[in-house]
Design a protein around this motif. Structure first.
Motif, PDB file in Angstrom:
ATOM      1  N   ASN B  44      12.666  51.958  68.293  1.00 56.86           N
ATOM      2  CA  ASN B  44      11.971  52.616  67.184  1.00 56.86           C
ATOM      3  C   ASN B  44      10.547  52.998  67.608  1.00 56.86           C
ATOM      4  O   ASN B  44      10.074  54.101  67.332  1.00 56.86           O
ATOM      5  CB  ASN B  44      11.963  51.676  65.977  1.00 56.86           C
ATOM      6  N   ASP B  47      10.479  56.167  69.578  1.00 53.91           N
ATOM      7  CA  ASP B  47      10.567  57.380  68.759  1.00 53.91           C
ATOM      8  C   ASP B  47       9.208  57.693  68.122  1.00 53.91           C
ATOM      9  O   ASP B  47       8.769  58.842  68.098  1.00 53.91           O
ATOM     10  CB  ASP B  47      11.616  57.191  67.640  1.00 53.91           C
ATOM     11  N   ARG B  50       6.745  59.047  70.614  1.00 54.75           N
ATOM     12  CA  ARG B  50       6.945  60.453  70.966  1.00 54.75           C
ATOM     13  C   ARG B  50       6.472  61.391  69.863  1.00 54.75           C
ATOM     14  O   ARG B  50       6.047  62.509  70.123  1.00 54.75           O
ATOM     15  CB  ARG B  50       8.412  60.693  71.275  1.00 54.75           C
ATOM     16  N   ALA B  51       6.559  60.923  68.639  1.00 54.84           N
ATOM     17  CA  ALA B  51       6.216  61.789  67.506  1.00 54.84           C
ATOM     18  C   ALA B  51       4.706  61.872  67.263  1.00 54.84           C
ATOM     19  O   ALA B  51       4.214  62.877  66.750  1.00 54.84           O
ATOM     20  CB  ALA B  51       6.913  61.275  66.251  1.00 54.84           C
ATOM     21  N   ASN B 153       3.676  52.717  64.038  1.00 58.10           N
ATOM     22  CA  ASN B 153       3.180  54.001  63.503  1.00 58.10           C
ATOM     23  C   ASN B 153       1.705  53.966  63.119  1.00 58.10           C
ATOM     24  O   ASN B 153       1.200  54.903  62.519  1.00 58.10           O
ATOM     25  CB  ASN B 153       4.045  54.434  62.317  1.00 58.10           C
TER      26      ASN B 153
END
Lengths: 258, 450
Positions: B44, B47, B50-51, B153
């Motif tokens: 996770n 991901d 990368r975002a 995040n």
């Protein structure tokens, strides 16, 4: 025998000339008092002898043990044996009295012997306790930050403590009596008297004669407008106490007029 | 100490920034599958990584820390088969700092980890070891304690840091008191190296621990390292953690960390930071007082020189009533170095009888150094006591003259004044070894640069 010899010292701050030719000799073992009204240059003399960077020497020399100390940094002068008890001691937050004293002692020791390892802690503590006892200081004082939150009396006692620890040959006491009540003045004076002896020359700078009741001077000088205008023995101080400075001022004015 | 008003200069920087991106493939960080919770967590994070874009000075938290000169594509993860760097660890960094002896020590050097732990502690259910190995041996535990405080995040570096395979886990069961301190050392050598680390300290109810964590690397004038680190701390009900964090990176390290400590009811954390290394540091350290009566103290010591840039971003979050936080960060700066401290006290609605304090004091030792200090309060409860203060000062000539008049040379007088400035921090540190380290740092930082 060490001697501090001041010759025709002229000192300014900014564009203003404050000392206009002061000459004075202080030998080890002697106590000199310099008296005078406010603003005549007494504190300028004290700061200049110690090397405060704000004061500019315009002329003259100050010799100590054959060296013109005006060329030396303040710390070098201290290590030669000159001491100034400040009128307004400066607070050094976070530095305890003990840490500061040990640093100063070691600086003095190292200048005599670069290989010196510093004063052994037990010896230092013993010495500090003795000196503090002499000045009737609470042992807890050693752990307080230097001059930080000290009362006026504590500050002046701390100055004399430093003098006792550093054992100078010439000590300049700048208005040490200011801000002291009579009890504190007695303690401080007793401290100075204990240190008096053939190895210590003292220059007491004062506005009032009061301190001279406790620290008896051998010589008294009157300073006015940047010059020493009158010198005499201890009796001169008493005379000033009774008569004030006006007669000296008149004498100077008449002298100048002639 | 002379106080001068804080100066914050706004400048528009619309320079074209070349695209910043890591050259990082899933295989570089050993991602294969999503079998365990730890795999899932890292997959996770990949991901998210990368975002997310790189931060820039247009982001509020990064306004005073410009990383446009950073070329992340230069930095690579060490290959799995690289030689162990364990032999290069300086012996002095292995010495205990918080007591005569450790209860355990973990050294992470490159891809290898070496762990020691007193036998009786493992017998009492204490888990202490390398991140990936703990994840293999205790998958259920890992699911509970990994990623509970810092989320990938939260930013580019939080995401990339969450990909770490190396790191330290300490788990202490309920009512377990560890008398001797635990020690972790993150050691790095090498060049153009992307170093990821993840530290988890998890104390169950009424546990008590002292933990010393140090990051360090070999001084090397050419090669540089980029470190992204995560620190997650949980202090359970009535638990007690003393956490010392020493940032001693060499001057070539770009250092980015996201740290958060969550303290439950009646728990206590005494969190000590010492930062002297790295080229640039951006550190987010958040204290979350989650349970009633939780207490946190944060004490920061930093000293920048050369062209170092440290940015400490702290927050003290009072989420429950009767919580207490006390932050004091003190820093000295010389040469053309720079420091930023921005702090926030947040008091949530209902967190009554909260007592929050934050203070940042800076001593600027040369005219080209600059300190920014930005305290902040956001209070949404009524019955609270929150105070803050920030100062930026320099050494006045009068104390220097006073000390000189006692025979103390100028460099020594300056050192004495700087030590005095840091004394309030030293007084908050209950460990002789840590204080000695800080005094050594002051000494070496105040000596002329080689």
């Amino acid at each position: 025998m060490s001697e501090l010899s001041i010759r025709n010292l002229r000192v300014g701050i900014g564009d203003k000339e404050i000392l206009k030719g002061v000459s004075l000799d202080i030998k080890q073992g002697e106590v000199h008092a310099v008296m005078g009204p406010n603003g005549t240059g007494k504190s300028t003399l004290a700061y200049t002898l110690m090397g405060h960077p704000a004061y500019e020497v315009l002329a003259g020399e100050v010799c100590f043990n054959g060296v013109n100390i005006l060329d030396l940094e303040p710390d070098e002068r201290s290590r030669m044996g000159i001491f100034l008890a400040f009128q307004y001691p400066v607070a050094i937050p976070g530095v305890t009295v003990a840490n500061f004293l040990r640093t100063a002692i070691n600086a003095h020791r190292r200048s005599k012997d670069p290989a010196d390892k510093g004063i052994p802690i037990p010896e230092f503590l013993k010495m500090m306790r003795q000196k503090m006892e002499m000045l009737k200081m609470d042992p807890a004082f050693a752990g307080r930050y230097l001059n930080d939150g000290f009362s006026g009396g504590e500050k002046k006692r701390a100055e004399i403590l430093q003098m006792a620890v550093l054992q100078p040959e010439i000590a300049i006491l700048d208005e040490t009596d200011s801000g002291l009540d009579i009890d504190a003045l007695k303690i401080v004076s007793e401290g100075v008297n204990t240190l008096r002896g053939p190895h210590l020359g003292v220059l007491v700078i004062t506005h009032y004669q009061r301190i001279l009741n406790y620290i008896k001077p051998d010589f008294v000088h009157v300073m006015m407008d940047g010059r020493i205008v009158e010198s005499g023995g201890a009796e001169l101080a008493l005379h000033l106490e009774e008569q004030g400075y006006d007669w000296v001022r008149e004498k100077v004015t008449n002298g100048t007029a002639q | 100490m002379e106080k001068s008003p804080k100066v914050v200069i706004r400048s528009d920087r619309h320079q074209a920034t070349p695209a910043q991106e890591f050259m990082l493939r899933a295989s570089d960080v050993g991602l294969n599958g999503r079998e365990s919770a730890f795999d899932e967590y890292r997959a996770n994070a990949f991901d998210v990584y990368r975002a997310l874009p790189f931060p820039s000075v247009r982001d509020e938290a990064w306004r005073r820390t410009d990383i446009s000169q950073l070329r992340p594509s230069m930095y690579e993860i060490n290959p799995d088969d690289e030689m162990s760097e364990m032999d290069t660890v300086p012996a002095a960094l292995l010495d205990p700092l918080a007591a005569e002896k450790h209860a355990g020590q973990i050294v992470i050097a490159g891809n290898s980890a070496r762990v020691e732990l007193d036998k009786d502690l493992s017998g009492r259910g204490v888990v202490f070891g390398d991140l990936e190995r703990v994840a293999k041996s205790y998958p259920d535990l890992m699911e509970k304690i990994c990623g509970f405080a810092v989320k990938p995040n939260e930013g580019k570096f939080a995401a990339v840091g969450s990909l770490a395979r190396r790191g330290t886990v300490l788990y202490v069961p309920k009512n377990t008191v560890i008398e001797k301190p635990l020690h972790s050392l993150l050691w790095a050598t090498g060049s153009k190296r992307l170093l990821l680390s993840h530290l988890i300290i998890y104390l169950e109810e009424n546990a008590s621990v002292t933990f010393v964590h140090e990051s360090a690397s070999a001084e090397d004038p050419v090669n540089s390292i980029l470190h992204a680190g995560i620190v997650e701390i949980y202090v359970g009900n009535g638990a007690n953690l003393r956490f010392v964090e020493l940032q001693s990176w060499s001057r070539q390290v770009w250092n980015f960390t996201h740290e958060r400590a969550v303290v439950m009811a009646g728990g206590t954390i005494d969190w000590i930071f010492g930062a002297v290394g790295s080229k640039l540091t951006k550190n987010f350290s958040d204290l979350v007082l989650q349970g009633a009566g939780a207490t946190g103290r944060m004490s920061g010591f930093y000293f920048t020189d050369g062209d170092q840039h440290f940015d400490h971003d702290t927050s003290q979050n009072h989420l429950a009533p009767h919580t207490t936080s006390d932050l004091l960060f003190k820093g000295a700066l010389r040469d053309a170095s720079r420091s930023v401290w921005q702090g926030m006290i947040y008091v949530a609605p209902g967190a009554e009888k909260t007592d929050g304090y934050q203070s940042n004091r800076n001593l600027v030792l040369s005219k080209n150094a600059r300190a920014d200090s930005i305290p902040g309060l956001e209070i949404l409860a009524d019955d609270v006591r929150c105070t803050h203060g920030a100062t930026i000062g320099k050494i006045d000539p009068e104390p220097l003259f006073y000390l000189a008049s006692r025979g103390i040379s100028k460099p020594e007088a300056e050192r004495l004044i700087v030590e005095g400035f840091f004394d309030p921090i030293m007084e908050r540190i209950p460990f002789d070894g840590v204080r000695t380290r800080f005094y050594q740092s002051i000494h070496s930082k105040m000596s002329p640069l080689p």
